[in-house]
Design an enzyme around this catalytic site. Structure first.
Site, PDB file in Angstrom:
ATOM      1  CD  GLU A 109       4.390 -10.937  65.527  1.00 43.52           C
ATOM      2  OE1 GLU A 109       4.345  -9.919  64.834  1.00 43.52           O
ATOM      3  OE2 GLU A 109       4.426 -12.082  65.053  1.00 43.52           O
ATOM      4  CD  GLU A 154       1.716 -17.438  65.254  1.00 44.10           C
ATOM      5  OE1 GLU A 154       2.373 -17.181  64.229  1.00 44.10           O
ATOM      6  OE2 GLU A 154       1.150 -16.563  65.930  1.00 44.10           O
TER       7      GLU A 154
HETATM    8  C1  GLA Z   1       2.801 -14.049  62.948  1.00 42.69           C
HETATM    9  C2  GLA Z   1       1.351 -13.939  63.333  1.00 42.69           C
HETATM   10  C3  GLA Z   1       0.524 -14.968  62.614  1.00 42.69           C
HETATM   11  C4  GLA Z   1       0.864 -15.047  61.160  1.00 42.69           C
HETATM   12  C5  GLA Z   1       2.334 -15.278  60.989  1.00 42.69           C
HETATM   13  C6  GLA Z   1       2.695 -15.365  59.545  1.00 42.69           C
HETATM   14  O1  GLA Z   1       3.426 -15.093  63.521  1.00 42.69           O
HETATM   15  O2  GLA Z   1       1.129 -14.082  64.706  1.00 42.69           O
HETATM   16  O3  GLA Z   1      -0.833 -14.639  62.746  1.00 42.69           O
HETATM   17  O4  GLA Z   1       0.474 -13.870  60.514  1.00 42.69           O
HETATM   18  O5  GLA Z   1       3.014 -14.178  61.573  1.00 42.69           O
HETATM   19  O6  GLA Z   1       1.748 -16.065  58.838  1.00 42.69           O
END
Ligand code: GLA
Length: 360
Positions: free
Chosen positions: A158, A265
């Protein structure tokens, strides 16, 4: 005539039972079996989820794990000279015992990073050189400990902002080191484990403006021969987005740089994203309706249709949490609101979306 009717009844009974048993066989197909010729199917896990019903579902359905929090900088490196390895070690041991792949997550992120990382003993902000040395030490230690055991790492997470024009989020890493903190992190990770696949990981990768900024960032890294092997699309989506076209554009655009793409994710919230909430507020109660369940199944079907189409380029899909019993989206971003973003319900039973994902 009676015989004819009798044999008709028999034939229909046979068809029904054949249908039912094929339904059963289909229902029993697991995610990892269904996708064995496509990509590993992973799940984010916590150390306390390595026993009981969670563990049963993890080992029966998935063939890859990502530590949800245990390898993040804050949890694993709480003080300058102290690492807390227990949680991460337990996940690695569990995965190895069960023959599962492991993705590491994450080495350099502006969140869940301890304050001490950026300050000296008197609380003053450290210099570029000190922060680079700390980053290198952290990456050497963490990647080094699991060298050869993890096949991939989310190296930088990010780093690109959602709204500003700039490619770079104004994080402490950026402010203190400058934009080259990103390439340094990749170089340190590659030196610590040359065989690990290294990813840049981010969310909102299907929004045209953010996709373009991430593209510019990874293009620059590739042009400088930085050891980056892939882009992780986090995939925190909802039943309202993304569209197939938006998703395909992201996959093909990053792949055009010679990079792998992984969905790192994945979850599909039944609630609209905050910018869409105004239109959808009437349904936004935290109760799962049949309409949401059906929309979610359709959305998951579309997503996996696209994933399979990009087999080879798309080298992994990881779900963020195991079942709707507990997800990071409970209470987030709306306090008190439950979410149901996964393929298994609160009782660990497959949902309609699961059937659409494994039957193709
Ligand atoms: C981001 C992070 C993850 C997690 C999510 C929320 O996507 O990369 O590790 O913390 O936020 O759970």
């Amino acid at each position: 005539m009676r015989n004819f009717i009798g044999s008709k009844i028999l034939a229909s009974a046979f068809c029904i039972s054949a249908f039912l048993s094929s339904e059963n066989a289909l229902a029993q197909k697991t995610l990892k079996e269904a996708y064995k010729n496509y990509f590993p199917v992973g799940v984010a896990v916590s150390p306390r989820g390595l026993t009981g019903s969670d563990a049963d579902l993890i080992t029966s359905q998935f063939n890859s794990v990502t530590p949800e929090n245990a390898m993040k900088m804050g949890p694993i490196h709480p003080e300058p000279n102290r690492y807390a390895w227990e949680g991460a070690d337990a996940i690695v041991a569990f995965a190895q015992k069960n023959g599962m792949k492991i993705r590491g997550h994450t080495l350099c992120w502006h969140n869940q990073t301890p304050k001490w990382f950026f300050t000296d003993s008197s609380g003053k902000q450290v210099s570029r050189d000190v922060l680079l040395a700390r980053l290198k030490q952290h990456i050497d230690d963490v990647v080094g400990r699991y060298k050869g055991k993890l096949y991939a790492w989310d190296v930088v997470n990010e780093a690109v902002p959602d709204t500003s024009q700039s490619i770079y989020r104004k994080s402490k890493f950026y402010e203190i080191i400058g934009e080259d903190y990103i390439e340094k992190a990749f170089e340190y990770a590659h030196a610590a484990d040359p065989s690990a696949k290294l990813f840049y990981n981010d969310y909102n990768t299907e929004s045209a403006s953010k996709r373009e900024k991430i593209f510019q960032l990874v293009k620059k890294l590739k042009a400088k021969n930085v050891p980056i092997h892939g882009v992780g699309l986090q995939g925190h989506w909802s039943i309202y987005e993304p569209t197939a076209a938006e998703l395909e554009k992201s996959i093909t655009q990053f792949a055009s740089l010679g990079l792998e793409v992984q969905i790192t994710e994945l979850d599909v919230s039944v609630h609209p994203k905050e910018h869409q909430r105004r239109e959808h507020r009437p349904t936004d109660t935290g109760i799962l309706t049949p309409e949401m369940t059906q929309k979610q199944a359709a959305q998951y079907k579309m997503l996996f249709d696209v994933f399979r189409k990009h087999k080879g380029t798309l080298t992994g899909v990881t779900f963020w949490n195991v079942s709707d019993k507990s997800t990071w989206l409970d209470n987030f971003p709306v306090p008190g609101r439950k979410d149901y973003p996964l393929l298994f319900d609160k009782e660990y039973k497959p949902k309609a979306a699961f059937n659409d994902v494994v039957n193709f």
